[in-house]
Structures are given as C-alpha cells and as structure tokens.
Write a protein that holds these residues in place. Structure first.
Motif, PDB file in Angstrom:
ATOM      1  N   GLU A   1       4.862 -11.839   4.375  1.00 15.12           N
ATOM      2  CA  GLU A   1       6.079 -12.655   4.277  1.00 15.12           C
ATOM      3  C   GLU A   1       6.326 -13.107   2.841  1.00 15.12           C
ATOM      4  N   GLN A   2       5.266 -13.393   2.127  1.00 15.26           N
ATOM      5  CA  GLN A   2       5.402 -13.794   0.727  1.00 15.26           C
ATOM      6  C   GLN A   2       5.908 -12.622  -0.119  1.00 15.26           C
ATOM      7  N   LEU A   3       5.352 -11.446   0.143  1.00 13.32           N
ATOM      8  CA  LEU A   3       5.786 -10.257  -0.593  1.00 13.32           C
ATOM      9  C   LEU A   3       7.251  -9.955  -0.305  1.00 13.32           C
ATOM     10  N   TYR A   4       7.643 -10.034   0.964  1.00 14.61           N
ATOM     11  CA  TYR A   4       9.031  -9.742   1.323  1.00 14.61           C
ATOM     12  C   TYR A   4       9.999 -10.746   0.689  1.00 14.61           C
ATOM     13  N   ALA A   5       9.572 -12.002   0.603  1.00 11.39           N
ATOM     14  CA  ALA A   5      10.406 -13.013  -0.049  1.00 11.39           C
ATOM     15  C   ALA A   5      10.567 -12.700  -1.533  1.00 11.39           C
TER      16      ALA A   5
ATOM     17  N   LYS B   1      20.953   4.578  -4.404  1.00 10.38           N
ATOM     18  CA  LYS B   1      21.604   5.233  -3.265  1.00 10.38           C
ATOM     19  C   LYS B   1      22.391   4.240  -2.414  1.00 10.38           C
ATOM     20  N   GLU B   2      21.901   2.988  -2.288  1.00 13.83           N
ATOM     21  CA  GLU B   2      22.615   1.994  -1.499  1.00 13.83           C
ATOM     22  C   GLU B   2      23.941   1.615  -2.143  1.00 13.83           C
TER      23      GLU B   2
ATOM     24  N   GLN C   1      16.392  -4.357   2.566  1.00 14.65           N
ATOM     25  CA  GLN C   1      15.651  -3.809   3.702  1.00 14.65           C
ATOM     26  C   GLN C   1      14.877  -2.553   3.294  1.00 14.65           C
ATOM     27  N   ASN C   2      15.519  -1.673   2.563  1.00 12.61           N
ATOM     28  CA  ASN C   2      14.859  -0.444   2.125  1.00 12.61           C
ATOM     29  C   ASN C   2      13.702  -0.748   1.180  1.00 12.61           C
TER      30      ASN C   2
ATOM     31  N   ALA D   1       7.859  -0.932   0.377  1.00 15.40           N
ATOM     32  CA  ALA D   1       6.622  -1.650   0.044  1.00 15.40           C
ATOM     33  C   ALA D   1       5.583  -1.461   1.146  1.00 15.40           C
ATOM     34  N   LYS D   2       6.015  -1.506   2.383  1.00 20.20           N
ATOM     35  CA  LYS D   2       5.102  -1.298   3.505  1.00 20.20           C
ATOM     36  C   LYS D   2       4.532   0.117   3.481  1.00 20.20           C
ATOM     37  N   ARG D   3       5.402   1.104   3.212  1.00 16.44           N
ATOM     38  CA  ARG D   3       4.935   2.498   3.138  1.00 16.44           C
ATOM     39  C   ARG D   3       3.957   2.688   1.993  1.00 16.44           C
TER      40      ARG D   3
END
Length: 333
Positions: free
Chosen positions: A216-220, A258-259, A279-280, A285-287
């Motif tokens: 959650e910290q990384l996504y923020a 691309k977005e 979102q991408n 990051a997860k991948r």
C-alpha cells in the motif's frame, strides 16, 4: 551455496570475475537516491538498467535521473537512442557488458540500476547447454552459410523458430545463434525450453540488491509520482512525440506514453488516461517484484520504514555492509 540460480563458484573463481553491483526494485521504491549514495561510497559508475531511459526526449515519463541529481556520478546508457529507433535485449547485453569491463578497467565499481528484469538478467547470467543435443555436420553447414550469406540471415531464421532467443542474442554473436538453431534442429525445442532446466552461471562477482516496500505504501508512492510527473510537464512531453509522428514503435509502448496517446487519439479523457497510467504503473510494479523473485538471486531490503534521514542512513549502512562482505571490497568512508 548452490540454488536454482546456480552456484556462484569457488572463491578463486569469483576473484577472477569483475565486481558488479546490481540495484533493482519496482518503480518508485527509492533506487535513485540510494544508487547515488552507494556510488559515492564505493567509487562507482552507474549503468541504467531501464530499457526506456535510453530514449532521448522521454525524460519525465521514464523518471529519468536529472543532471543535478547525478551529483557528479557518471551515468551510462541514458539518451543513446531516438524514440523511433528499435532497441533489443541483445543490443543492451552487448553494450552493458562492454561498459562493465570499461568501468572496471578504470578502477571504478560498475553498478547496474534499474527495473527491467529481462534486460539485466541477460547481462549478468550465462547459460550452458552441454547436455543439449548437437549435430556437428549441421553446425558446420551453418558456419559456412554464415560466411557466405552473412550473420543477419541466420539470425532471421532463428527469429522464425525461437523469437525469444533471437531477441536476446545479437546477430553478430554467430556462435550462439548457430547453437540455438542447432538445438532446435536436433530436438524441436527452443533454447528457452532448455533454459527452464538449466543452472545459469553468474558472469560477474555480483551483489544483487533488491529494494521492496509494503504494497500500500508503494502504491501510494506510485500514485504520487504520476501526479508529480503530470505537474512537471508529462503531457507536453508526450504531445511533442505525438506531433512528431512517433507512433507504432517500441518506445511508445512505455507506461506513461501509451496511456496519453489514447488521450491524444481522442479515445479517452485526460482524467481517464491518468487513472489508467496509475493503474498500469501499479500493476507493472507488482510484475517487477514477481519477476525478480522468480528469476534472480536477490538480497532483499525493506524500505517501508524509511521515513527520515536517520532511518535511511541505517538502511544505507546495512546495504553497504552487505556489499562490502559480498564483494570483499572497502568503501571510501
């Protein structure tokens, strides 16, 4: 100790190899500042391991390090291609291996910093296929054809049957191209099929450092970074490429470009494009983390609690101590 990524060999063998630091991790985890501090401490030079930072004019969207942030530390493989030029894993491998040798010969410590896992893996690991089938007569035929028809022709044929290997092997590396074709000829299997069973060898005396962070910290941090990119001028940066007619090429497949191309093509609103960009970026990051954990032998360091300079210094000291022990080197301090 041997593991699925291969034995790192005896101490004597490691001493013969060039020393290398590899700093990896998902986007926005904090690699840039740490890499500069490590380069200062160990007299290092940084090689970008990001497959998109090679492109000129794509600065904000690729989170390219600014000159002032470099703080005098030499950086390599940044801004070496025009956005409409292709760039392969094979070319990256050739350029980086050459740069590692050059930096080491100059008495500096080479450091690869970035997040493109396949590209970095192609540099530091080598695969041996002694147990794969061989055909001396077929190999001899290919060697003669290479002399008569040129390297590109054989590489083109490899691309038809094993595009993944062709992407990793430079056309001028005729020996590896021929070996890949030979393996396919004898078994009907690609080099990639054999790699799944292979124990890769590290080509360098390598300290592979991975940075991670609570999700959650990384996504923020990723969401905040995207907002900062927009404020810094990501939109005009992408619009300039769009108006130059840079389309349908490798560089524009990068996240952040691309977005916004969808926005400039009037397929989505700007707000929708930015939401998709965030979102991408989170998905990427997860991948990245999944890929590094499955494909490389990484020493992980959690950056979740780096809230102030004191905590950062503790983590920096911890990572520096690991490098010193792993590579048997001393820092400048």
């Amino acid at each position: 100790m041997a593991n699925k990524f291969g034995s790192e060999g005896s101490v004597n063998r490691l001493k013969e190899k060039e020393k290398l630091v590899v700093l990896i991790g998902p986007t926005a985890v904090g690699k840039t500042k740490l890499s500069i501090d490590l380069a200062k401490r160990f007299n290092g030079e940084i090689i970008s391991g990001d497959s998109m930072q090679i492109y000129k004019g794509m600065d904000i969207g690729t989170a390219k390090i600014k000159n002032i942030e470099m703080d005098g530390i030499p950086h390599h493989l940044i801004d070496i291609k025009q956005p409409d030029e292709p760039f392969s894993v094979a070319e990256f491998q050739q350029l980086v291996r050459s740069k590692i040798t050059e930096i080491a010969r100059n008495g500096k410590l080479p450091m690869i910093v970035g997040g493109t896992g396949l590209y970095i893996q192609s540099v530091i690991y080598d695969y041996q296929f002694s147990d794969a089938p061989s055909d001396d007569s077929f190999r001899e035929i290919l060697e003669k054809r290479a002399e008569a028809e040129g390297n590109e022709q054989l590489h083109h044929e490899l691309m038809q049957v094993d595009p993944e290997s062709a992407g990793r092997i430079h056309p001028n590396n005729v020996r590896r191209v021929i070996r890949a074709l030979e393996i396919y000829h004898c078994s009907g299997k690609t080099v990639s099929d054999y790699q799944e069973k292979q124990v890769p060898e590290l080509l360098y005396n390598t300290a592979i450092i991975g940075l991670m962070m609570e999700r959650e910290q990384l996504y923020a941090r990723i969401n905040k970074r995207v907002d900062s990119m927009v404020e810094e001028g990501l939109l005009p940066e992408v619009e300039k490429l769009y108006k130059q007619g840079i389309k349908d090429c490798q560089s524009i497949q990068a996240i952040g470009y691309k977005e916004l191309y969808e926005y400039f093509n009037h397929r989505v609103s700007l707000e929708e494009a930015i939401v998709q960009l965030k979102q991408n970026s989170r998905r990427y990051a997860k991948r990245q983390l999944t890929w590094f954990r499955n494909k490389m032998n990484v020493e992980w360091f959690d950056m979740s609690k780096i809230a102030d300079s004191i905590e950062f210094e503790k983590k920096f000291t911890e990572i520096s101590t690991y490098i010193e022990g792993k590579l048997k080197i001393k820092s400048n301090t």
